[in-house]
Design a protein around this motif. Structure first.
Motif, PDB file in Angstrom:
ATOM      1  N   ASN A  51       0.840  -1.203   0.000  1.00  0.00           N
ATOM      2  CA  ASN A  51       0.000   0.000   0.000  1.00  0.00           C
ATOM      3  C   ASN A  51       0.876   1.254   0.000  1.00  0.00           C
ATOM      4  O   ASN A  51       0.675   2.199   0.769  1.00  0.00           O
ATOM      5  CB  ASN A  51      -0.937   0.009   1.201  1.00  0.00           C
ATOM      6  CG  ASN A  51      -2.062   1.019   1.036  1.00  0.00           C
ATOM      7  OD1 ASN A  51      -2.445   1.362  -0.083  1.00  0.00           O
ATOM      8  ND2 ASN A  51      -2.586   1.525   2.134  1.00  0.00           N
ATOM      9  N   ALA A  52       1.875   1.253  -0.870  1.00  0.00           N
ATOM     10  CA  ALA A  52       2.882   2.325  -0.910  1.00  0.00           C
ATOM     11  C   ALA A  52       2.245   3.675  -1.196  1.00  0.00           C
ATOM     12  O   ALA A  52       1.252   3.781  -1.926  1.00  0.00           O
ATOM     13  CB  ALA A  52       3.933   2.021  -1.965  1.00  0.00           C
ATOM     14  N   VAL A  69       3.302   0.133 -16.410  1.00  0.00           N
ATOM     15  CA  VAL A  69       3.283  -0.016 -14.953  1.00  0.00           C
ATOM     16  C   VAL A  69       2.405   1.063 -14.340  1.00  0.00           C
ATOM     17  O   VAL A  69       1.554   0.802 -13.476  1.00  0.00           O
ATOM     18  CB  VAL A  69       4.702   0.057 -14.367  1.00  0.00           C
ATOM     19  CG1 VAL A  69       4.649   0.099 -12.836  1.00  0.00           C
ATOM     20  CG2 VAL A  69       5.531  -1.135 -14.815  1.00  0.00           C
ATOM     21  N   CYS A  70       2.588   2.303 -14.785  1.00  0.00           N
ATOM     22  CA  CYS A  70       1.832   3.420 -14.232  1.00  0.00           C
ATOM     23  C   CYS A  70       0.334   3.237 -14.497  1.00  0.00           C
ATOM     24  O   CYS A  70      -0.493   3.486 -13.621  1.00  0.00           O
ATOM     25  CB  CYS A  70       2.340   4.733 -14.817  1.00  0.00           C
ATOM     26  SG  CYS A  70       1.777   6.190 -13.922  1.00  0.00           S
ATOM     27  N   ARG A  71      -0.017   2.800 -15.683  1.00  0.00           N
ATOM     28  CA  ARG A  71      -1.429   2.578 -15.989  1.00  0.00           C
ATOM     29  C   ARG A  71      -2.031   1.528 -15.047  1.00  0.00           C
ATOM     30  O   ARG A  71      -3.148   1.679 -14.553  1.00  0.00           O
ATOM     31  CB  ARG A  71      -1.588   2.133 -17.437  1.00  0.00           C
ATOM     32  CG  ARG A  71      -1.256   3.207 -18.470  1.00  0.00           C
ATOM     33  CD  ARG A  71      -1.613   2.757 -19.868  1.00  0.00           C
ATOM     34  NE  ARG A  71      -1.140   3.705 -20.864  1.00  0.00           N
ATOM     35  CZ  ARG A  71       0.005   3.589 -21.528  1.00  0.00           C
ATOM     36  NH1 ARG A  71       0.789   2.549 -21.305  1.00  0.00           N
ATOM     37  NH2 ARG A  71       0.373   4.498 -22.408  1.00  0.00           N
ATOM     38  N   ARG A  72      -1.289   0.438 -14.809  1.00  0.00           N
ATOM     39  CA  ARG A  72      -1.803  -0.619 -13.933  1.00  0.00           C
ATOM     40  C   ARG A  72      -1.909  -0.135 -12.487  1.00  0.00           C
ATOM     41  O   ARG A  72      -2.850  -0.511 -11.777  1.00  0.00           O
ATOM     42  CB  ARG A  72      -0.903  -1.849 -14.026  1.00  0.00           C
ATOM     43  CG  ARG A  72      -0.879  -2.490 -15.405  1.00  0.00           C
ATOM     44  CD  ARG A  72      -0.164  -3.820 -15.401  1.00  0.00           C
ATOM     45  NE  ARG A  72      -0.049  -4.364 -16.760  1.00  0.00           N
ATOM     46  CZ  ARG A  72       0.359  -5.593 -17.039  1.00  0.00           C
ATOM     47  NH1 ARG A  72       0.675  -6.428 -16.046  1.00  0.00           N
ATOM     48  NH2 ARG A  72       0.453  -6.004 -18.279  1.00  0.00           N
ATOM     49  N   LEU A  73      -0.940   0.670 -12.055  1.00  0.00           N
ATOM     50  CA  LEU A  73      -0.995   1.187 -10.684  1.00  0.00           C
ATOM     51  C   LEU A  73      -2.236   2.041 -10.467  1.00  0.00           C
ATOM     52  O   LEU A  73      -2.865   1.988  -9.401  1.00  0.00           O
ATOM     53  CB  LEU A  73       0.257   2.006 -10.379  1.00  0.00           C
ATOM     54  CG  LEU A  73       1.580   1.251 -10.277  1.00  0.00           C
ATOM     55  CD1 LEU A  73       2.720   2.220  -9.962  1.00  0.00           C
ATOM     56  CD2 LEU A  73       1.514   0.164  -9.219  1.00  0.00           C
ATOM     57  N   SER A  77      -4.244   2.188  -7.066  1.00  0.00           N
ATOM     58  CA  SER A  77      -3.410   2.952  -6.140  1.00  0.00           C
ATOM     59  C   SER A  77      -3.439   4.440  -6.468  1.00  0.00           C
ATOM     60  O   SER A  77      -3.438   4.825  -7.654  1.00  0.00           O
ATOM     61  CB  SER A  77      -1.963   2.453  -6.196  1.00  0.00           C
ATOM     62  OG  SER A  77      -1.108   3.285  -5.428  1.00  0.00           O
ATOM     63  N   ASP A  78      -3.437   5.266  -5.411  1.00  0.00           N
ATOM     64  CA  ASP A  78      -3.318   6.707  -5.610  1.00  0.00           C
ATOM     65  C   ASP A  78      -1.957   7.200  -5.120  1.00  0.00           C
ATOM     66  O   ASP A  78      -1.788   8.367  -4.777  1.00  0.00           O
ATOM     67  CB  ASP A  78      -4.439   7.455  -4.885  1.00  0.00           C
ATOM     68  CG  ASP A  78      -4.428   7.215  -3.381  1.00  0.00           C
ATOM     69  OD1 ASP A  78      -3.598   6.404  -2.905  1.00  0.00           O
ATOM     70  OD2 ASP A  78      -5.252   7.831  -2.674  1.00  0.00           O
ATOM     71  N   ALA A 101       1.313   9.736 -13.941  1.00  0.00           N
ATOM     72  CA  ALA A 101       2.475  10.078 -13.120  1.00  0.00           C
ATOM     73  C   ALA A 101       2.298  11.481 -12.548  1.00  0.00           C
ATOM     74  O   ALA A 101       1.645  12.332 -13.139  1.00  0.00           O
ATOM     75  CB  ALA A 101       3.751  10.002 -13.957  1.00  0.00           C
ATOM     76  N   ASP A 102       2.882  11.712 -11.383  1.00  0.00           N
ATOM     77  CA  ASP A 102       2.774  13.013 -10.727  1.00  0.00           C
ATOM     78  C   ASP A 102       3.939  13.934 -11.048  1.00  0.00           C
ATOM     79  O   ASP A 102       3.811  15.156 -10.971  1.00  0.00           O
ATOM     80  CB  ASP A 102       2.692  12.821  -9.210  1.00  0.00           C
ATOM     81  CG  ASP A 102       1.427  12.078  -8.809  1.00  0.00           C
ATOM     82  OD1 ASP A 102       0.365  12.720  -8.796  1.00  0.00           O
ATOM     83  OD2 ASP A 102       1.505  10.875  -8.542  1.00  0.00           O
TER      84      ASP A 102
END
Length: 368
Positions: A51-52, A69-73, A77-78, A101-102
């Motif tokens: 839960n990073a 990876v980012c799409r799957r996260l 995950s937020d 991505a932020d």
């Protein structure tokens, strides 16, 4: 430094072991509990399992790329996602941010810039104040502050044809920032360093760095001097699990030639009398990261009206981007009549009421 009552979790998704190890150190210095992932699929699972709250994500991975990876996260995950890549063209930048991505940073990166970007991300949602410190913590911080103040040069440098000044404002947490200078027969030597960490540990490492750098002052070649000093410092850093970013320079006052080495600091600017300011690029990682590391020296020539400006990451932290940081430092430098005025204005870029780290500045200006 990012600090909370309960630990924050971060995942480093990076296939290069050396870079992954550096990122782990950087994040641990910000009090994260870090999980490593050498590829994209294991990175996704690590984020799910921990839960990073933060993910550093390389784009070029051996299985699925960082975009995927980012799409799957983002399906579950937020977490804040900071993308890192050696492909720095504008299309990659836009694609990375479009996937959720932020922020985005290009390799090679400065550890200080990575930490500053992360602090900026977490400033969006500040956490409640930590419980009051007990008396032992207060006493340690007070002792560390005394050590840190003792590292600053007591003498004023008076080099003919130059205006030199430095300024330092500590935070309550006490870090490892310091600067040191001394005159030589042909000009001056200058060291600007930051030992990662807080409290007495960081202050003692900084004291060791100052003493060792002074001990190699008579070594003729700056690269040889720095290499010898870093080898000595590294043994202490290995024991403490820390590292030190440094900017070391030698000025020949008659010619204006400045020889310098930047080991992971990345926050020195050359501001010419005419033309745009230039950020001096790091020659390698911080001291204590890699064994047998060598740092090549670089040179620039200070012409009349030119300035060298070095600041700590406390100044960078006060800005939303590296670009804004460079613009504001250049503006302050050009507006100041003296180096003392410039140093004072640089500290004001990071107001004491909101600064989360020590704020330090040194300015060397060649007079017209």
């Amino acid at each position: 430094m990012v600090s909370t009552a309960s630990p924050r979790h971060a995942v480093v998704v990076e296939d290069d072991a050396d870079i992954r190890g550096l990122l782990v150190l950087i994040l641990e210095q910000l009090d994260f509990v870090v999980t490593e992932a050498p590829d994209g699929l294991s990175g996704v699972e690590a984020v799910r399992n921990t839960n990073a709250e933060l993910v550093t994500l390389d784009i070029n991975l051996p299985d699925i790329d960082g975009m995927e990876v980012c799409r799957r996260l983002r399906e579950f995950s937020d977490a804040y996602v900071l993308m890192l890549t050696a492909r720095a063209d504008e299309i990659d930048r836009l694609n990375g941010l479009d996937t959720g991505a932020d922020d985005y940073i290009s390799k090679p990166f400065s550890p200080k810039e990575v930490q500053a970007r992360i602090r900026a991300l977490f400033r969006r949602a500040r956490t409640p104040a930590a419980p009051a410190e007990d008396q032992r913590q207060v006493d340690e911080l007070e002792r560390a502050a005394v050590v840190q103040q003792s590292l600053l040069p007591r003498e004023t440098v008076r080099v003919d044809g130059y205006d030199v000044a430095g300024a330092f404002r500590p935070t309550r947490s006490v870090g490892g920032d310091f600067y040191d200078w001394y005159q030589t027969h042909d000009g001056m030597h200058l060291t600007f360093a930051d030992a990662m960490g807080k409290g007495m540990g960081a202050a003692l490492i900084a004291a060791t760095v100052r003493a060792v750098m002074r001990s190699v002052a008579d070594t003729p070649a700056i690269a040889d001097a720095f290499g010898s000093a870093s080898a000595t410092i590294s043994s202490d850093l290995d024991q403490s699990g820390s590292f030190v970013t440094m900017f070391h320079a030698r000025l020949d006052s008659s010619s204006g030639k400045l020889s310098y080495i930047d080991a992971g600091h990345g926050l020195a600017l050359y501001v010419p009398a005419d033309g745009a300011a230039q950020r001096l690029v790091s020659a390698g990682p911080p001291v204590g990261i890699l064994d047998d590391q060598q740092w090549p020296a670089a040179e620039l020539e200070l012409e009349p009206g030119d300035s060298l400006v070095i600041v700590s990451d406390g100044v960078l932290d006060a800005h939303d981007s590296l670009e804004d940081f460079v613009v504001n430092v250049e503006k302050v430098t050009r507006n100041g009549a003296t180096s003392d005025e410039v140093c004072a204005a640089l500290l004001e870029l990071a107001p004491a009421a909101t600064a989360e780290d020590d704020v330090t500045a040194v300015v060397v200006r060649r007079k017209n």
